[in-house]
Design a protein around this motif. Structure first.
Motif, PDB file in Angstrom:
ATOM      1  N   LEU A   7     -51.407  -7.754   3.471  1.00 32.20           N
ATOM      2  CA  LEU A   7     -53.112  -7.325   3.023  1.00 32.20           C
ATOM      3  C   LEU A   7     -53.763  -7.057   4.207  1.00 32.20           C
ATOM      4  CD1 LEU A   7     -52.979  -9.842   0.125  1.00 32.20           C
ATOM      5  CD2 LEU A   7     -52.092  -7.768   0.076  1.00 32.20           C
ATOM      6  N   LEU A   8     -53.888  -7.865   5.245  1.00 26.26           N
ATOM      7  CA  LEU A   8     -54.992  -7.172   5.955  1.00 26.26           C
ATOM      8  C   LEU A   8     -54.067  -6.790   7.302  1.00 26.26           C
ATOM      9  CD1 LEU A   8     -56.371 -11.016   7.058  1.00 26.26           C
ATOM     10  CD2 LEU A   8     -57.247  -9.615   5.682  1.00 26.26           C
ATOM     11  N   SER A   9     -52.719  -6.204   7.152  1.00 28.12           N
ATOM     12  CA  SER A   9     -52.884  -5.228   8.001  1.00 28.12           C
ATOM     13  C   SER A   9     -53.402  -3.972   7.593  1.00 28.12           C
ATOM     14  CB  SER A   9     -50.542  -4.887   7.970  1.00 28.12           C
ATOM     15  OG  SER A   9     -49.994  -4.813   6.255  1.00 28.12           O
ATOM     16  N   PRO A  10     -52.319  -2.733   8.270  1.00 35.55           N
ATOM     17  CA  PRO A  10     -52.413  -0.964   8.086  1.00 35.55           C
ATOM     18  C   PRO A  10     -51.534  -0.699   7.048  1.00 35.55           C
ATOM     19  CG  PRO A  10     -52.764  -1.911  10.658  1.00 35.55           C
ATOM     20  CD  PRO A  10     -52.302  -2.769  10.001  1.00 35.55           C
ATOM     21  N   ALA A  11     -50.225  -1.619   7.180  1.00 36.33           N
ATOM     22  CA  ALA A  11     -49.453  -1.236   5.600  1.00 36.33           C
ATOM     23  C   ALA A  11     -50.318  -0.984   4.662  1.00 36.33           C
ATOM     24  CB  ALA A  11     -47.900  -2.309   6.048  1.00 36.33           C
ATOM     25  N   TYR A  12     -50.622  -1.736   4.683  1.00 38.54           N
ATOM     26  CA  TYR A  12     -51.300  -2.411   3.356  1.00 38.54           C
ATOM     27  C   TYR A  12     -52.387  -0.759   2.896  1.00 38.54           C
ATOM     28  CZ  TYR A  12     -53.343  -3.910  -1.302  1.00 38.54           C
ATOM     29  OH  TYR A  12     -54.231  -4.737  -2.516  1.00 38.54           O
ATOM     30  N   GLU A  13     -53.106  -0.898   4.047  1.00 41.02           N
ATOM     31  CA  GLU A  13     -54.618   0.261   4.023  1.00 41.02           C
ATOM     32  C   GLU A  13     -53.770   1.859   3.400  1.00 41.02           C
ATOM     33  OE1 GLU A  13     -56.699   0.337   7.287  1.00 41.02           O
ATOM     34  OE2 GLU A  13     -57.031  -1.390   7.465  1.00 41.02           O
ATOM     35  N   VAL A  14     -51.888   1.731   4.273  1.00 40.07           N
ATOM     36  CA  VAL A  14     -51.644   3.409   3.862  1.00 40.07           C
ATOM     37  C   VAL A  14     -50.302   3.720   2.563  1.00 40.07           C
ATOM     38  CG1 VAL A  14     -51.555   3.741   6.345  1.00 40.07           C
ATOM     39  CG2 VAL A  14     -49.808   2.427   5.383  1.00 40.07           C
ATOM     40  N   LEU A  15     -50.889   2.150   2.293  1.00 44.26           N
ATOM     41  CA  LEU A  15     -50.045   2.583   0.576  1.00 44.26           C
ATOM     42  C   LEU A  15     -50.225   2.859  -0.495  1.00 44.26           C
ATOM     43  CD1 LEU A  15     -47.374   0.053  -0.362  1.00 44.26           C
ATOM     44  CD2 LEU A  15     -49.670  -1.376  -1.280  1.00 44.26           C
ATOM     45  N   TYR A  16     -51.895   2.920  -0.337  1.00 46.70           N
ATOM     46  CA  TYR A  16     -52.258   3.880  -1.633  1.00 46.70           C
ATOM     47  C   TYR A  16     -52.472   5.519  -0.749  1.00 46.70           C
ATOM     48  CZ  TYR A  16     -51.156   0.235  -4.802  1.00 46.70           C
ATOM     49  OH  TYR A  16     -50.868  -0.518  -5.321  1.00 46.70           O
ATOM     50  N   ASP A  17     -52.375   5.907   0.353  1.00 48.71           N
ATOM     51  CA  ASP A  17     -52.454   7.086   0.877  1.00 48.71           C
ATOM     52  C   ASP A  17     -51.792   8.192   0.244  1.00 48.71           C
ATOM     53  OD1 ASP A  17     -53.868   9.508   2.268  1.00 48.71           O
ATOM     54  OD2 ASP A  17     -54.322   7.964   3.950  1.00 48.71           O
ATOM     55  N   PHE A  18     -51.910   8.150  -0.714  1.00 47.06           N
ATOM     56  CA  PHE A  18     -51.259   9.531  -0.969  1.00 47.06           C
ATOM     57  C   PHE A  18     -51.080  11.389  -0.357  1.00 47.06           C
ATOM     58  CE2 PHE A  18     -51.592   6.803  -4.178  1.00 47.06           C
ATOM     59  CZ  PHE A  18     -50.513   6.612  -4.844  1.00 47.06           C
ATOM     60  N   ASP A  19     -52.216  10.932   0.496  1.00 50.33           N
ATOM     61  CA  ASP A  19     -52.381  12.654   1.489  1.00 50.33           C
ATOM     62  C   ASP A  19     -51.026  12.603   2.357  1.00 50.33           C
ATOM     63  OD1 ASP A  19     -53.899  13.761  -0.320  1.00 50.33           O
ATOM     64  OD2 ASP A  19     -55.016  12.955   1.105  1.00 50.33           O
TER      65      ASP A  19
ATOM     66  N   PHE B 161     -43.116  -0.494   5.977  1.00 54.12           N
ATOM     67  CA  PHE B 161     -43.820  -1.152   6.119  1.00 54.12           C
ATOM     68  C   PHE B 161     -43.803  -2.266   7.046  1.00 54.12           C
ATOM     69  CE2 PHE B 161     -43.647   1.002   2.990  1.00 54.12           C
ATOM     70  CZ  PHE B 161     -45.431   1.968   2.608  1.00 54.12           C
ATOM     71  N   ALA B 162     -43.083  -3.157   7.352  1.00 56.70           N
ATOM     72  CA  ALA B 162     -42.817  -4.410   8.202  1.00 56.70           C
ATOM     73  C   ALA B 162     -43.191  -3.995   9.214  1.00 56.70           C
ATOM     74  CB  ALA B 162     -41.233  -4.761   7.328  1.00 56.70           C
ATOM     75  N   SER B 163     -42.661  -3.104   9.821  1.00 55.85           N
ATOM     76  CA  SER B 163     -43.050  -2.484  11.430  1.00 55.85           C
ATOM     77  C   SER B 163     -44.724  -2.504  11.167  1.00 55.85           C
ATOM     78  CB  SER B 163     -42.328  -0.924  11.132  1.00 55.85           C
ATOM     79  OG  SER B 163     -43.570   0.414  11.143  1.00 55.85           O
ATOM     80  N   LEU B 164     -44.885  -2.370  10.484  1.00 59.21           N
ATOM     81  CA  LEU B 164     -46.708  -2.504  10.565  1.00 59.21           C
ATOM     82  C   LEU B 164     -47.520  -3.563   9.871  1.00 59.21           C
ATOM     83  CD1 LEU B 164     -47.904   0.898   8.626  1.00 59.21           C
ATOM     84  CD2 LEU B 164     -47.631   0.739  10.742  1.00 59.21           C
TER      85      LEU B 164
END
Length: 62
Positions: free
Chosen positions: A31-43, A54-57
């Protein structure tokens, strides 16, 4: 077809299993990772990636 939430949840579970760390610890790191930030970046289209991406992030040492 897996949703982005399903992919992210799979990544968290896979990472917990492969590292032997508690699921709660991996989930908190996720939840604190960049993976969570890009999860909803549809662009960017990154939400289409699989659990391994996601695991790699997720940095468990942060």
């Amino acid at each position: 077809m897996l949703s982005q939430i399903d992919r992210f949840a799979d990544a968290v579970q896979d990472l917990a299993r492969s590292t032997g760390k508690p699921l709660e610890e991996v989930r908190a790191a996720a939840l604190l990772s960049p993976a969570y930030e890009v999860l909803y970046d549809f662009d960017t289209g990154l939400w289409q990636e699989g659990p391994d991406f996601f695991a790699s992030l997720i940095d468990l040492d942060a």
